[in-house]
Design an enzyme around this catalytic site. Structure first.
Site, PDB file in Angstrom:
ATOM      1  CD  GLN A 291      92.958  59.597  29.710  1.00  9.83           C
ATOM      2  OE1 GLN A 291      91.709  59.380  29.687  1.00  9.83           O
ATOM      3  NE2 GLN A 291      93.575  60.749  30.014  1.00  9.83           N
TER       4      GLN A 291
ATOM      5  CB  ALA B 127      99.442  66.096  25.741  1.00 12.22           C
ATOM      6  CD  GLU B 128      95.327  68.246  27.495  1.00 11.61           C
ATOM      7  OE1 GLU B 128      94.804  68.361  28.420  1.00 11.61           O
ATOM      8  OE2 GLU B 128      96.217  69.175  26.869  1.00 11.61           O
ATOM      9  N   GLY B 129      96.686  63.730  30.161  1.00  9.31           N
ATOM     10  CA  GLY B 129      96.426  62.532  30.909  1.00  9.31           C
ATOM     11  C   GLY B 129      97.012  61.367  30.027  1.00  9.31           C
TER      12      GLY B 129
ATOM     13  NE  ARG C  45      92.015  63.500  30.345  1.00  6.21           N
ATOM     14  CZ  ARG C  45      91.950  63.083  31.340  1.00  6.21           C
ATOM     15  NH1 ARG C  45      90.617  62.616  32.013  1.00  6.21           N
ATOM     16  NH2 ARG C  45      92.802  63.327  32.521  1.00  6.21           N
TER      17      ARG C  45
END
Length: 578
Positions: A444, A437-439, A296
């Site tokens: 978030q 991507a990555e949340g 992140r």
């Protein structure tokens, strides 16, 4: 026209110097590791040259020609093999890797600075180096020594790489629905079977061996995310003769994507693939979060790097493109027009306050790992709270900026920006995946509300507010007033979301707006820092101007988002009519 990577490196150095924790970290490390101004300048100047000479030239070919899936293997984009070899041989994969495994042992903020330059030049190849670096962190924390000794040195040399294998067809962010299975093999290893997707560089011809860090269920696993375990699954193993053979890991296809054509996004199959359990059974998700947290921050660095490239390109174009003015005289550069200045100032100030926040976090993470000043008890806990509070904010905010700033640059360039002659359109396409991507941004926002705000009853928020207020309070009141007002708005929304009468849906409906206010509060803090720099050189003046411009309307933006945060659920009542 290419970006000015030397200037880019100079701006990064100034940001690092402005972080209050940098001096304490540097002094603590000075006995074994020199990260003073001179050393930092040498490293970043070399990184700028590498970005310009090696990575930037392969970027366009990677975008236009991309990767190929041929005879069951992924073939890399033109020029990538040579660039990866140079990246490894020059030591750029080793910057913050541990010295005992062949790394340079520098703090991670130095790697972040180098990576920003590299991502501006060619983000796609960074999709291979990023997960590999994050894998080292997981192994150092949870891996057995034999596994660390086998894998980490080869990560450092670039011979082997790593991936993150989480998502499945019906289990994306909802990881509790993962169906991949791991059965004990009887010799201490495991056999993994399942299908994974969205795996960057899941297969490639740049490295000899790939280690897939994969979440799967063991036979005795409880349902949901609590039942997941973390495994390292090599794509190849040695046979009895010592030759590499398939380990039951097969790339099914590569996705056709909007951007990042040089980075193959693979669907992967695992069929009785021999694997190593990492850490403890059924704790895989929390262990994987060590990797995800690093990724992140990597996304945030990517966003800032490409957004700054877009600012440079836009400003350069505006200062040379002549249009308008008195028709009786030659036309003037469009940079003289008020509306163009407004747009460029907005782009530049957004990038600089976010960059300042990135290096604030990067230095903090190093300080926490190395126990700089060795704070004890509550001080250490509150310092970690501030860092963890900021991580979802910086990931989401830089991801959005990575797409929106190049998009704004295209508006300034007009028709030229819409063509492939200029790199803005590629930066915009490549960056679009960052807020997914990555949340995603929504994930978030929910993370900030539920895990950072509600779970600890506002302590992390209070720790952040105290830290930011403490620094802002010593600044010129003319700079501090608007920043303090935004912090107060954030405090009020947090209190409303923590009210016992507040329903979870109320907070969830307003979560993205709350995230936006949290971003404005964090960047207002950084803007005051930038605007307070009284040095007389050109870069200091640039950063101070960006800080002042950001502060000029930050409270107005926060007021708008505050209203949206508090009426989120009421607005969603209209959904039933769609």
């Amino acid at each position: 026209m290419s970006a000015d990577y030397r200037y880019h490196a100079d701006v990064i150095r100034r940001h690092i110097a402005l972080v209050p924790g940098y001096d304490a970290l540097r002094q603590r490390l000075s006995v074994d590791v020199d990260v003073g101004a001179d050393t930092l300048a040498q490293v970043l100047d070399a990184a700028a040259v590498f970005a310009e000479d090696v990575l930037a030239p392969i970027n366009r070919a990677g975008d236009l020609e991309g990767c190929r899936f041929q005879d069951g293997r992924v073939l890399s984009a033109p020029g990538y093999s040579g660039a990866w070899k140079q990246l490894a041989e020059a030591g750029w994969l080793a910057v913050d890797q541990p010295a005992e495994y062949g790394g340079q042992g520098l703090p991670s903020f130095v790697n972040a600075a180098c990576r920003e330059l590299f991502d501006c030049a060619c983000m796609a190849i960074g999709m291979l180096s990023g997960p590999t670096r994050a894998a080292t962190q997981v192994l150092l924390e949870f891996g057995e020594k034999a596994i660390c000794d086998e894998w980490i040195p080869r990560f450092v040399t670039g011979e082997w790489s790593a991936t993150i294998c989480i998502s499945e067809a019906d289990a994306g962010s909802d990881v509790g629905r993962i169906r991949s299975r791991a059965l004990p093999a009887g010799d201490g290893s495991w056999l993994v079977t399942g299908e994974k997707m969205w795996t960057s560089f899941g297969d490639n011809d740049l490295v000899e061996r790939i280690g897939h860090f994969l979440l799967a269920r063991t036979p005795d696993a409880p349902p949901g995310s609590a039942g997941l375990s973390l495994f390292l699954v090599p794509n190849r193993v040695r046979d009895a003769d010592g030759d590499w053979v398939s380990n039951g890991v097969t790339p099914r296809r590569i996705e056709e994507k909007l951007g990042l054509h040089g980075s193959p996004t693979c669907a992967m199959g695992f069929e009785q693939a021999r694997a190593h359990l990492i850490g403890h059974p059924h704790r895989g998700l929390s262990q994987m979060f060590v990797m995800i947290q690093g990724m992140r921050l990597m996304v945030a660095i990517e966003g800032v790097g490409m957004a700054f490239g877009a600012v440079q390109m836009t400003q350069s174009y505006a200062e040379t493109r002549k249009q308008g003015g008195d028709p009786a005289v030659p036309p003037v550069p469009i940079a003289r027009h008020a509306d163009i200045q407004r747009q460029i100032l907005g782009m530049a100030s957004r990038v600089e306050v976010l960059r300042g926040l990135v290096y604030e976090i990067a230095v903090r993470l190093d300080a926490e790992r190395m126990a700089v000043d060795e704070p004890t008890g509550r001080e250490a806990t509150r310092s970690r709270m501030v860092t963890q509070w900021l991580l979802p904010i910086i990931k989401a905010s830089c991801a959005e900026a990575g797409f929106e700033v190049p998009n704004e640059g295209i508006q300034v360039l007009g028709g030229a920006g819409y063509t492939r002659e200029w790199p803005l359109e590629q930066w915009m396409r490549d960056a679009r995946m960052m807020s997914i991507a990555e949340g995603s941004t929504g994930i978030q926002a929910l993370d900030l509300v539920h895990r950072r705000l509600r779970r600890d009853r506002g302590e992390s928020l209070a720790a952040f507010l105290d830290t930011a207020t403490g620094e802002i309070a010593s600044a010129d009141p003319g700079l501090a007033t608007s920043a303090l007002s935004v912090l107060d708005r954030l405090r009020k929304i947090g209190a409303a979301f923590l009210d016992p009468q507040s329903r979870p849906r109320d907070a969830e409906a307003g979560a993205v707006a709350f995230l936006n206010v949290a971003m404005l509060a964090a960047t207002a803090w950084i803007a005051v820092r930038l605007a307070s720099d009284d040095k007389d050189d050109a870069i200091a003046k640039r950063l101070a101007a960006c800080g002042r411009y950001w502060l000029s309307d930050v409270d107005l933006k926060a007021a708008q988002q505050e209203k949206l945060a508090l009426i989120g659920a009421a607005r969603l009542a209209e959904y039933e009519y769609l």
